[in-house]
Enzyme design. Structure first.
Site: not given
Length: 399
Positions: A251-252, A255, A329
């Site tokens: 997930h990170e 970004h 997100e």
């Protein structure tokens, strides 16, 4: 992890709830207990700033503390800035302490009051180290050009925002946490391999000693370019399954892949420049200057007025920033699913994060719209199931 099923009265299987009534109630109880402290802190801080900025009280404060240090213009600028910072921090202190007490009752705090106080002092010192030079430079510009000071100040604000984004992991993060390289092993190799497969260059994989403050779980990718690194809380590593840690990091990495940090830095720089430009307009409004007790923008007594306008702009833009953050997100969640192809573990990871962090998994919509920077756990899990339903099955991929 696969969803368990239970038969409905008609005999059709449906997924069992992801969270029990007791788990939902616990997260809701924490949210309700924290909300008065969180809202109280925001309202009190904004009210104090507006009172100081829109009445002569702020101008009187700047004059008084400046006189304690000789009464020069420089003394008024630096002492006035320090006084505004100190008052703001003192106003927030009881609300921060109240929120900490609530989180401690729910088992989320491992740090004692002494450590909490030290962190508060560190935060104050960092704020002063930033605010005093900024105030000095700002009023040096207003002294040179009381009407057009905001033009160079806007450019300087944009550059400072970008520089802080780059330097934050190197200068600020180490003040509050100790970071150690992750021990060589399968998990470290898996995380580096995940970044390599995603085409993201990272400098290192570090472990933050978050457990000395909290039991909450988290991981993130910080920095730009040469400062970029994967950081995992030690609480996450000691609690979650390795595959769940990979999902959090995936997930990170989303970004980074979508340049969210860079985009956020650029938008932050542009936003800082726009705010300074609006401050320039406000400082030329005679009605505001008269209400604040200042003569013009070059007068150090205008500092509380500028702080009040900036605080009001920040409060008004908050819901918009939250909406953008939730969209970002959501995209990072989708990236994690696409990178790992593992919706079951993604759902397991979201459940673990929500339960360990005692999150309100389905908060009131109005609170989510106004304050939430992330989608709720139930929304994230539902999105993962929707993604899984859209994914072609193995038989459909055979040609």
């Amino acid at each position: 992890m696969t969803d368990s099923v239970s038969p409905t009265p008609g005999g059709h299987p449906t997924p069992t709830p992801d969270f029990t009534p007791a788990q939902r109630a616990r997260g809701r109880a924490l949210r309700r207990a924290q909300l008065p402290w969180a809202l109280g802190g925001r309202i009190t801080g904004l009210a104090l700033t507006l009172v100081l900025g829109l009445t002569p009280a702020g101008a009187g404060l700047v004059s008084a503390v400046g006189d304690w240090f000789g009464g020069s213009r420089t003394a008024r600028v630096l002492a006035g800035a320090a006084a505004l910072v100190l008052l703001g921090q003192l106003a927030q202190l009881p609300f921060g302490a109240g929120a900490r007490s609530v989180r401690a009752r729910f088992g989320l705090v491992t740090q004692g009051w002494a450590g909490w106080a030290v962190d508060a002092l560190r935060g104050l010192a960092l704020t002063l180290l930033l605010a005093l030079p900024v105030a000095f430079g700002l009023y040096a510009l207003t002294d040179r050009s009381p009407e057009y000071w905001w033009l160079p100040a806007a450019g300087a604000a944009a550059l400072l925002t970008a520089a802080l984004s780059f330097l934050y992991p190197l200068l600020v993060e180490p003040v509050f946490n100790r970071f150690t390289p992750m021990e060589p092993g399968p998990l470290r190799e898996a995380l580096l391999g995940l970044a390599e497969r995603d085409g993201v260059r990272v400098r290192d994989v570090l472990v933050a000693d978050a457990s000395r403050r909290t039991t909450a779980l988290n991981a993130y990718v910080s920095g730009l370019g040469a400062t970029r690194r994967i950081v995992a809380y030690d609480t996450l590593l000691s609690t979650a399954e390795p595959r769940e840690v990979e999902l959090v990091v995936a997930h990170e990495l989303g970004h980074v892949k979508h340049r969210d940090v860079l985009t956020g830095t650029v938008l932050g720089a542009v936003g800082a420049a726009v705010v300074v430009a609006l401050l320039g307009l406000a400082s030329g409004w005679d009605a505001l200057l008269s209400a604040s007790g200042a003569t013009d923008a070059a007068d150090p007594r205008s500092m509380p007025l500028l702080a009040a306008v900036a605080a009001l702009l920040g409060a008004l833009s908050g819901p918009v920033q939250c909406a953008v953050s939730r969209a970002v997100e959501t995209r990072a969640d989708r990236h994690a699913l696409e990178l790992t192809g593992d919706p079951e573990q993604f759902i397991a990871m979201q459940r673990r994060l929500a339960l360990t962090n005692v999150s309100d998994v389905d908060p009131p919509r109005v609170l989510e719209l106004l304050f939430a920077t992330h989608p709720s756990a139930t929304r994230r899990i539902a999105a993962a199931r929707a993604w899984r339903a859209r994914r072609p099955s193995a038989s459909e991929l055979v040609v």
